[in-house]
Design a protein around this motif. Structure first.
Motif, PDB file in Angstrom:
ATOM      1  N   THR A 283      16.088  72.917  28.373  1.00 49.60           N
ATOM      2  CA  THR A 283      16.045  72.960  29.835  1.00 49.60           C
ATOM      3  C   THR A 283      15.259  71.779  30.389  1.00 49.60           C
ATOM      4  OG1 THR A 283      16.140  75.369  29.767  1.00 49.60           O
ATOM      5  CG2 THR A 283      15.452  74.372  31.832  1.00 49.60           C
ATOM      6  N   SER A 284      14.172  71.422  29.723  1.00 49.48           N
ATOM      7  CA  SER A 284      13.384  70.270  30.184  1.00 49.48           C
ATOM      8  C   SER A 284      14.207  68.987  30.104  1.00 49.48           C
ATOM      9  CB  SER A 284      12.110  70.128  29.347  1.00 49.48           C
ATOM     10  OG  SER A 284      12.403  69.754  28.016  1.00 49.48           O
ATOM     11  N   LYS A 285      15.069  68.909  29.109  1.00 53.79           N
ATOM     12  CA  LYS A 285      15.934  67.741  28.952  1.00 53.79           C
ATOM     13  C   LYS A 285      16.993  67.690  30.049  1.00 53.79           C
ATOM     14  CE  LYS A 285      18.764  65.482  25.370  1.00 53.79           C
ATOM     15  NZ  LYS A 285      19.270  65.627  23.979  1.00 53.79           N
ATOM     16  N   GLN A 286      17.549  68.848  30.385  1.00 55.62           N
ATOM     17  CA  GLN A 286      18.591  68.900  31.403  1.00 55.62           C
ATOM     18  C   GLN A 286      18.076  68.528  32.785  1.00 55.62           C
ATOM     19  OE1 GLN A 286      19.936  72.937  30.900  1.00 55.62           O
ATOM     20  NE2 GLN A 286      21.561  72.381  29.459  1.00 55.62           N
ATOM     21  N   PHE A 287      16.837  68.942  33.110  1.00 55.42           N
ATOM     22  CA  PHE A 287      16.294  68.706  34.443  1.00 55.42           C
ATOM     23  C   PHE A 287      15.461  67.416  34.536  1.00 55.42           C
ATOM     24  CE2 PHE A 287      17.329  73.170  34.742  1.00 55.42           C
ATOM     25  CZ  PHE A 287      17.678  73.354  36.064  1.00 55.42           C
ATOM     26  N   SER A 288      15.260  66.745  33.444  1.00 57.98           N
ATOM     27  CA  SER A 288      14.403  65.564  33.446  1.00 57.98           C
ATOM     28  C   SER A 288      15.040  64.382  34.184  1.00 57.98           C
ATOM     29  CB  SER A 288      14.097  65.137  32.005  1.00 57.98           C
ATOM     30  OG  SER A 288      13.360  63.937  31.983  1.00 57.98           O
ATOM     31  N   LYS A 289      14.190  63.605  34.849  1.00 54.04           N
ATOM     32  CA  LYS A 289      14.635  62.368  35.495  1.00 54.04           C
ATOM     33  C   LYS A 289      14.546  61.196  34.518  1.00 54.04           C
ATOM     34  CE  LYS A 289      13.089  63.840  40.107  1.00 54.04           C
ATOM     35  NZ  LYS A 289      12.171  63.529  41.244  1.00 54.04           N
ATOM     36  N   HIS A 290      14.048  61.488  33.325  1.00 56.17           N
ATOM     37  CA  HIS A 290      13.892  60.438  32.308  1.00 56.17           C
ATOM     38  C   HIS A 290      14.561  60.881  31.013  1.00 56.17           C
ATOM     39  CE1 HIS A 290      10.928  58.644  35.035  1.00 56.17           C
ATOM     40  NE2 HIS A 290      10.405  59.862  35.149  1.00 56.17           N
ATOM     41  N   LYS A 291      15.839  61.181  31.089  1.00 53.07           N
ATOM     42  CA  LYS A 291      16.577  61.677  29.911  1.00 53.07           C
ATOM     43  C   LYS A 291      16.585  60.672  28.766  1.00 53.07           C
ATOM     44  CE  LYS A 291      19.742  64.866  32.301  1.00 53.07           C
ATOM     45  NZ  LYS A 291      19.100  64.811  33.627  1.00 53.07           N
ATOM     46  N   GLU A 292      16.465  59.380  29.120  1.00 46.91           N
ATOM     47  CA  GLU A 292      16.511  58.348  28.081  1.00 46.91           C
ATOM     48  C   GLU A 292      15.306  58.416  27.147  1.00 46.91           C
ATOM     49  OE1 GLU A 292      14.054  56.890  31.405  1.00 46.91           O
ATOM     50  OE2 GLU A 292      16.023  57.837  31.262  1.00 46.91           O
ATOM     51  N   ALA A 293      14.227  59.083  27.591  1.00 45.12           N
ATOM     52  CA  ALA A 293      13.014  59.174  26.767  1.00 45.12           C
ATOM     53  C   ALA A 293      13.140  60.242  25.681  1.00 45.12           C
ATOM     54  CB  ALA A 293      11.798  59.469  27.645  1.00 45.12           C
ATOM     55  N   PHE A 294      14.066  61.173  25.861  1.00 45.69           N
ATOM     56  CA  PHE A 294      14.216  62.253  24.893  1.00 45.69           C
ATOM     57  C   PHE A 294      14.790  61.719  23.584  1.00 45.69           C
ATOM     58  CE2 PHE A 294      13.422  64.682  28.592  1.00 45.69           C
ATOM     59  CZ  PHE A 294      13.002  65.933  28.178  1.00 45.69           C
ATOM     60  N   GLY A 295      14.188  62.175  22.493  1.00 45.45           N
ATOM     61  CA  GLY A 295      14.576  61.662  21.187  1.00 45.45           C
ATOM     62  C   GLY A 295      13.740  60.476  20.772  1.00 45.45           C
ATOM     63  N   HIS A 296      12.925  59.979  21.714  1.00 43.17           N
ATOM     64  CA  HIS A 296      12.078  58.814  21.426  1.00 43.17           C
ATOM     65  C   HIS A 296      10.611  59.086  21.752  1.00 43.17           C
ATOM     66  CE1 HIS A 296      15.760  56.483  20.904  1.00 43.17           C
ATOM     67  NE2 HIS A 296      16.196  56.994  22.042  1.00 43.17           N
ATOM     68  N   GLY A 297      10.272  60.353  21.989  1.00 41.76           N
ATOM     69  CA  GLY A 297       8.890  60.708  22.280  1.00 41.76           C
ATOM     70  C   GLY A 297       8.651  61.036  23.735  1.00 41.76           C
ATOM     71  N   SER A 298       9.210  62.139  24.216  1.00 38.08           N
ATOM     72  CA  SER A 298       9.080  62.547  25.616  1.00 38.08           C
ATOM     73  C   SER A 298       8.012  63.634  25.758  1.00 38.08           C
ATOM     74  CB  SER A 298      10.419  63.061  26.144  1.00 38.08           C
ATOM     75  OG  SER A 298      10.261  63.709  27.384  1.00 38.08           O
ATOM     76  N   ILE A 299       7.046  63.412  26.668  1.00 36.35           N
ATOM     77  CA  ILE A 299       6.028  64.444  26.878  1.00 36.35           C
ATOM     78  C   ILE A 299       6.638  65.659  27.564  1.00 36.35           C
ATOM     79  CG2 ILE A 299       4.115  62.791  26.975  1.00 36.35           C
ATOM     80  CD1 ILE A 299       4.107  63.162  30.012  1.00 36.35           C
ATOM     81  N   GLU A 300       7.736  65.477  28.313  1.00 43.03           N
ATOM     82  CA  GLU A 300       8.417  66.612  28.938  1.00 43.03           C
ATOM     83  C   GLU A 300       9.008  67.523  27.873  1.00 43.03           C
ATOM     84  OE1 GLU A 300      10.441  65.686  33.044  1.00 43.03           O
ATOM     85  OE2 GLU A 300      10.727  63.949  31.722  1.00 43.03           O
ATOM     86  N   GLY A 301       9.520  66.938  26.800  1.00 43.14           N
ATOM     87  CA  GLY A 301      10.083  67.729  25.711  1.00 43.14           C
ATOM     88  C   GLY A 301       9.022  68.556  25.009  1.00 43.14           C
ATOM     89  N   VAL A 302       7.857  67.943  24.751  1.00 40.37           N
ATOM     90  CA  VAL A 302       6.753  68.660  24.124  1.00 40.37           C
ATOM     91  C   VAL A 302       6.268  69.785  25.034  1.00 40.37           C
ATOM     92  CG1 VAL A 302       4.382  68.473  23.286  1.00 40.37           C
ATOM     93  CG2 VAL A 302       6.017  66.658  22.784  1.00 40.37           C
ATOM     94  N   ALA A 303       6.107  69.476  26.320  1.00 42.33           N
ATOM     95  CA  ALA A 303       5.625  70.476  27.280  1.00 42.33           C
ATOM     96  C   ALA A 303       6.626  71.618  27.434  1.00 42.33           C
ATOM     97  CB  ALA A 303       5.380  69.819  28.645  1.00 42.33           C
ATOM     98  N   GLY A 304       7.917  71.307  27.467  1.00 40.50           N
ATOM     99  CA  GLY A 304       8.944  72.339  27.621  1.00 40.50           C
ATOM    100  C   GLY A 304       8.956  73.316  26.473  1.00 40.50           C
ATOM    101  N   SER A 305       8.820  72.805  25.257  1.00 39.07           N
ATOM    102  CA  SER A 305       8.822  73.666  24.071  1.00 39.07           C
ATOM    103  C   SER A 305       7.561  74.523  24.000  1.00 39.07           C
ATOM    104  CB  SER A 305       8.940  72.803  22.815  1.00 39.07           C
ATOM    105  OG  SER A 305       8.704  73.560  21.648  1.00 39.07           O
TER     106      SER A 305
END
Length: 519
Positions: A283-305
């Motif tokens: 869900t954090s990936k879907q709503f993120s304004k910085h989707k390009e950061a996912f898979g490369h170290g996104s703090i939104e991904g860590v926070a979402g999980s």
């Protein structure tokens, strides 16, 4: 309303006593240690520490178990971020972005994000625990013998069906637990049943010994079976554990969304933190304004999980405390702690034992603050724990299992029962059966049997009484949903994992390398 507010206030006053605060700190630290060691789990930690709570007040004992639960869920993120190996299944999604941040020299930032999100996820989950649990408990006042029979069946179908990888194996596990629950004196007539000529079994199988054996000793056998090797080296990090104001602002919406997801997943019996972490990440990936950061170290991904898996903790306690239906293995062990303390889930916890219950709730809130403080201050030290060799871990856990079992009644037969269930748990895990279903059957089996026999006694043997109320039919419908839900939850988890990792979950070569023993 005023009475409830008064109970809440009194709960915080009681929870703030020195002994409770000390136990919170010790429980959180112990949970983090257990969580960051790959191969161990939150359920195992709670089961190991359960005997130590017998000499404590009921509320203090529950606070300790709750602290270990929360600490272990967060602790799994430490090894997930630093060595790409989640300490618990609940941190599987955290490893995706967290380890990428470590490779970029941002391990400190990743750990701070995990701790910060875990704190808010757990704290917000307390809201639903405070306001929904008492309301649901009031509904159980309408339950009679027939309703309690169907409620126990519902609990068994949920755990046996959802926790296992197949409905058949889940139901087999539940049936085995029900068979074991018949050992002892008949609850109605007092006749001896399957006691093997031993007076020791008059009260049935000792639930605590069974818990320690199934969750802890079985893991020792699993570890001993493997080659004893050194743990992967935890990455050393020198960057500061902090986030900028803009970064905190960026992850706030993610934390709120993941809190809602984790809370709902926690309330639904059988789902658990392992599913919530992937749904929160996705869900954090879907709503993120910085989707390009996912898979490369996104703090939104860590926070979402991390916000999602910690939000499960408060939500999962709601069905456990009100209906006696634990949603996962950890709350099954917690429910065992309640039963051993002589407390029955339901309206009594919010009536006769309201002071104790609200003290536990207040303690659960304060535990989140201890988790934040201890997590931020001790992450560098806890990271080194993941390097412990199995050669050290195995004998330490074995000693704890034996000492904990013997301490219950100071009876050597308790150790024999624990070891027996350790072997049973080991074999069940080798055949992919579900140990949580056995525990639930041991607890719910006698409740269901008593409800059924009392209902038939009231009706003169007429089975129509089992279908005589709207509540009965609602519970029957929920039983059907409980059996069918594994298919839906399995597809949901696979979809979330596929979208999270960008791989086909059916193809093992493409899945993220996550070496976790999921129970």
């Amino acid at each position: 309303m005023l009475e409830t507010l008064s109970l809440m206030g009194a709960g915080f006053v009681n929870a703030l006593t020195p002994i409770n605060l000390l136990m919170m700190a010790a429980g959180v630290a112990m949970g983090i240690v257990i969580g960051c060691m790959p191969g161990l789990s939150a359920a195992m930690g709670v089961a190991l520490m359960l005997p130590l709570t017998f000499t404590m007040k009921a509320e203090t004992g529950l606070i300790v178990l709750g602290a270990i639960y929360c600490g272990a869920i967060f602790g799994g993120s430490i090894s997930a971020i630093l060595i790409h190996t989640p300490g618990t299944p609940a941190s599987a999604a955290t490893a995706i972005e967290g380890y990428q941040m470590t490779l970029k020299g941002k391990a400190g930032k990743a750990l701070f994000t995990a701790c910060y999100a875990s704190f808010w996820g757990g704290l917000l989950s307390c809201i639903s625990l405070y306001f929904f649990a008492p309301l649901l408990a009031q509904l159980t006042l309408k339950f009679r013998s027939a309703e309690y029979f169907w409620l126990s069946i519902f609990g068994l179908t949920i755990i046996a069906g959802v926790s296992g990888k197949s409905i058949t194996k889940g139901l087999i596990s539940g049936a085995f637990g029900l068979l074991l629950s018949t050992i002892g004196l008949d609850p109605v007539t007092g006749a001896k049943r399957v006691m093997f000529g031993q007076a020791y079994f008059a009260e049935g199988i000792n639930t605590t010994c069974a818990l320690i054996g199934l969750f802890s000793m079985s893991q020792v056998f699993i570890l001993a079976e493997k080659k004893i090797v050194e743990r992967a080296q935890a990455t050393k990090f020198s960057d500061k554990m902090s986030l900028t104001r803009d970064e905190r602002k960026m992850i706030r919406p993610t934390i709120v969304r993941s809190w809602l997801i984790g809370n709902i997943i926690g309330i639904l019996p059988g789902a658990g933190a392992a599913i919530a972490c992937f749904l929160g990440y996705n869900t954090s990936k879907q709503f993120s304004k910085h989707k390009e950061a996912f898979g490369h170290g996104s703090i939104e991904g860590v926070a979402g999980s991390e916000a999602a898996n910690n939000a499960v903790t408060g939500g999962s306690l709601i069905p456990t405390l009100t209906l006696g239906i634990p949603g996962e293995s950890v709350t099954a062990v917690l429910m065992g702690g309640l039963v051993i303390q002589g407390l029955a889930p339901g309206p009594e916890l919010f009536g006769k034992y309201a002071a104790m219950t609200y003290t536990f709730f207040a303690g659960f809130v304060l535990v989140q603050f201890f988790m934040l403080g201890i997590g931020l201050l001790g992450c560098r030290g806890f990271a080194q724990i993941s390097r412990l060799s199995d050669a050290i871990l195995i004998p330490c856990v074995t000693v704890l299992c034996c000492v904990g079992s013997y301490a219950i009644h100071k009876n050597i037969l308790d150790i024999v029962v624990m070891m027996t269930f350790g072997v049973i748990g080991y074999l069940m895990r080798k055949f992919d059966l579900n140990t949580a279903a056995v525990v639930l059957a041991l607890i719910l089996g006698p409740i269901g049997e008593k409800g059924l026999r009392n209902a038939l006694k009231i009706s003169g043997g007429d089975p129509k009484i089992l279908f005589s109320s709207v509540v009965c039919w609602v519970l029957i419908a929920l039983c059907v949903v409980g059996i069918l839900s594994p298919m839906f939850m399995g597809k949901l988890e696979k979809k979330a994992e596929k979208e999270a990792t960008g791989a086909d979950p059916e193809s093992p070569d493409e899945v993220v390398d996550i070496d976790v023993e999921n129970d």
